[in-house]
Enzyme design. Structure first.
Site, PDB file in Angstrom:
ATOM      1  N   GLY A  61       0.642  -1.403  -0.249  1.00  0.00           N
ATOM      2  CA  GLY A  61       0.066  -0.033  -0.227  1.00  0.00           C
ATOM      3  C   GLY A  61       0.788   1.102  -0.014  1.00  0.00           C
ATOM      4  O   GLY A  61       1.877   0.744   0.605  1.00  0.00           O
ATOM      5  N   CYS A 115       6.419  -0.771   7.285  1.00  0.00           N
ATOM      6  CA  CYS A 115       5.770   0.984   6.473  1.00  0.00           C
ATOM      7  C   CYS A 115       7.585   0.858   5.146  1.00  0.00           C
ATOM      8  O   CYS A 115       8.653   1.502   5.568  1.00  0.00           O
ATOM      9  CB  CYS A 115       5.997   2.049   7.765  1.00  0.00           C
ATOM     10  SG  CYS A 115       5.210   3.332   6.452  1.00  0.00           S
ATOM     11  N   LEU A 116       6.893   1.469   4.121  1.00  0.00           N
ATOM     12  CA  LEU A 116       8.128   2.295   3.370  1.00  0.00           C
ATOM     13  C   LEU A 116       8.452   2.849   3.667  1.00  0.00           C
ATOM     14  O   LEU A 116       9.617   3.598   3.140  1.00  0.00           O
ATOM     15  CB  LEU A 116       7.601   2.231   2.264  1.00  0.00           C
ATOM     16  CG  LEU A 116       6.405   1.025   1.023  1.00  0.00           C
ATOM     17  CD1 LEU A 116       5.649   1.597   0.194  1.00  0.00           C
ATOM     18  CD2 LEU A 116       8.313  -0.140   1.089  1.00  0.00           C
ATOM     19  N   GLN A 123       2.921  10.194   2.003  1.00  0.00           N
ATOM     20  CA  GLN A 123       4.118   9.240   1.927  1.00  0.00           C
ATOM     21  C   GLN A 123       4.913   9.415   0.863  1.00  0.00           C
ATOM     22  O   GLN A 123       5.992   9.965   0.841  1.00  0.00           O
ATOM     23  CB  GLN A 123       4.214   7.500   1.211  1.00  0.00           C
ATOM     24  CG  GLN A 123       3.906   7.651   3.552  1.00  0.00           C
ATOM     25  CD  GLN A 123       3.371   5.284   2.908  1.00  0.00           C
ATOM     26  OE1 GLN A 123       3.090   5.526   2.468  1.00  0.00           O
ATOM     27  NE2 GLN A 123       4.473   5.110   3.477  1.00  0.00           N
ATOM     28  N   HIS A 144      -1.990   7.160   7.618  1.00  0.00           N
ATOM     29  CA  HIS A 144      -0.861   8.042   6.930  1.00  0.00           C
ATOM     30  C   HIS A 144      -1.701   8.954   6.749  1.00  0.00           C
ATOM     31  O   HIS A 144      -1.664  10.446   6.867  1.00  0.00           O
ATOM     32  CB  HIS A 144      -0.482   7.134   5.832  1.00  0.00           C
ATOM     33  CG  HIS A 144       0.598   6.684   6.242  1.00  0.00           C
ATOM     34  ND1 HIS A 144       2.208   7.231   6.028  1.00  0.00           N
ATOM     35  CD2 HIS A 144       1.084   4.926   5.999  1.00  0.00           C
ATOM     36  CE1 HIS A 144       2.768   6.337   6.592  1.00  0.00           C
ATOM     37  NE2 HIS A 144       1.959   5.170   6.015  1.00  0.00           N
ATOM     38  N   HIS A 158      -3.612   0.723   7.653  1.00  0.00           N
ATOM     39  CA  HIS A 158      -2.495   1.834   8.120  1.00  0.00           C
ATOM     40  C   HIS A 158      -2.647   2.492   7.194  1.00  0.00           C
ATOM     41  O   HIS A 158      -2.132   3.875   7.169  1.00  0.00           O
ATOM     42  CB  HIS A 158      -1.440   0.674   7.869  1.00  0.00           C
ATOM     43  CG  HIS A 158      -0.021   1.445   7.365  1.00  0.00           C
ATOM     44  ND1 HIS A 158       1.371   0.943   8.131  1.00  0.00           N
ATOM     45  CD2 HIS A 158       0.900   1.938   6.938  1.00  0.00           C
ATOM     46  CE1 HIS A 158       1.873   0.587   8.096  1.00  0.00           C
ATOM     47  NE2 HIS A 158       1.903   1.786   6.968  1.00  0.00           N
ATOM     48  N   GLU A 159      -3.246   3.128   5.673  1.00  0.00           N
ATOM     49  CA  GLU A 159      -2.835   3.925   4.884  1.00  0.00           C
ATOM     50  C   GLU A 159      -4.196   5.036   5.734  1.00  0.00           C
ATOM     51  O   GLU A 159      -3.632   5.817   5.062  1.00  0.00           O
ATOM     52  CB  GLU A 159      -3.225   3.340   4.056  1.00  0.00           C
ATOM     53  CG  GLU A 159      -2.484   2.203   3.394  1.00  0.00           C
ATOM     54  CD  GLU A 159      -1.401   2.528   2.624  1.00  0.00           C
ATOM     55  OE1 GLU A 159      -0.470   3.563   3.429  1.00  0.00           O
ATOM     56  OE2 GLU A 159      -1.075   1.281   2.419  1.00  0.00           O
TER      57      GLU A 159
HETATM   58  O1  GNR Z   1       4.194  -2.845   2.829  1.00  0.00           O
HETATM   59  C1  GNR Z   1       3.887  -2.651   3.768  1.00  0.00           C
HETATM   60  N1  GNR Z   1       3.566  -4.038   3.994  1.00  0.00           N
HETATM   61  C2  GNR Z   1       2.901  -3.545   5.610  1.00  0.00           C
HETATM   62  C3  GNR Z   1       2.570  -4.628   6.028  1.00  0.00           C
HETATM   63  C4  GNR Z   1       2.225  -4.825   7.481  1.00  0.00           C
HETATM   64  C5  GNR Z   1       1.064  -3.515   7.792  1.00  0.00           C
HETATM   65  C6  GNR Z   1       1.522  -2.877   6.732  1.00  0.00           C
HETATM   66  C7  GNR Z   1       1.701  -2.854   5.839  1.00  0.00           C
HETATM   67  S1  GNR Z   1       1.165  -1.473   4.961  1.00  0.00           S
HETATM   68  C8  GNR Z   1       3.225  -1.376   3.959  1.00  0.00           C
HETATM   69  C9  GNR Z   1       3.549  -0.239   2.570  1.00  0.00           C
HETATM   70  C10 GNR Z   1       3.062   1.123   3.436  1.00  0.00           C
HETATM   71  O2  GNR Z   1       4.371   1.846   4.048  1.00  0.00           O
HETATM   72  N2  GNR Z   1       1.721   1.122   3.540  1.00  0.00           N
HETATM   73  O3  GNR Z   1       2.018   2.945   3.553  1.00  0.00           O
HETATM   74 NI    NI Z   2       2.734   2.943   5.214  1.00  0.00          NI
END
Ligand code: GNR
Ligand code: NI
Length: 172
Positions: free
Chosen positions: A49, A95-96, A54, A141, A137-138
């Protein structure tokens, strides 16, 4: 997609990760041009995601693909959480914007979200499992929240120090 389509990803503790995203007024040409660049950025980084926050775009836009084959892109514009299960589960997140860091976060096991898709059509997404985790999670953000903020202040400070050092080393 070529290299040039990609957008640079902000890294924690960049203060811009804490900006609150604004609603998108219309799914127009401008927005339709951002979506493929976000997808290219997410796929290149091997993420499941990516929130516009980001990539320093502070608008309510998310791309997701939790499929094994990386061929099921989802676009969520102006997502609104309609329901979140009271049942929660702790799962490992990454998270990236926080590269190399993984830790447990409690999330609702299921959610229902209403959002516009990439064509501007209103859709309801009922999700569980990894998709439900990713959506939460998104959406965090978009509110300026990074998953490390759920961890203890001690862990968060250690992560901050580690990433600042890594950033310095990369520039040295
Ligand atoms: O790539 C991603 N893997 C992930 C693994 C577990 C819970 C959430 C994520 S999201 C993350 C990509 C990202 O940072 N999205 O904002
Ligand atoms: Ni993230």
């Amino acid at each position: 997609m070529t290299d040039t389509d990609r957008l640079p990803i902000l890294r924690y503790p960049d203060p811009r990760l804490h900006k609150v995203a604004q609603p998108i007024a219309a799914v127009d040409e401008r927005v339709r041009a951002i979506v493929p660049r976000m997808l290219a950025t997410m796929y290149a980084a091997q993420g499941i995601g990516l929130a516009a926050t980001q990539v320093d775009i502070h608008e309510r836009l998310i791309v997701i693909d939790v499929s094994e084959e990386r061929d099921q892109p989802l676009v969520l514009i102006n997502p609104e959480l309609e329901w979140a299960s009271p049942e929660k589960r702790k799962g490992e997140e990454g998270c990236l914007s926080v590269p190399g860091i993984y830790d447990g976060v409690e999330r609702s096991v299921a959610v229902r979200v209403r959002a516009l898709d990439g064509e501007g059509v209103s859709r309801v997404i009922e999700a569980e499992g990894l998709l439900a985790v990713c959506i939460q999670h998104e959406m965090d953000h978009l509110m300026g929240k990074v998953f490390v903020e759920y961890l203890s202040p001690l862990k968060r400070d250690r992560i901050k120090t580690k990433l600042v050092k890594a950033e310095r080393a990369a520039h040295a």
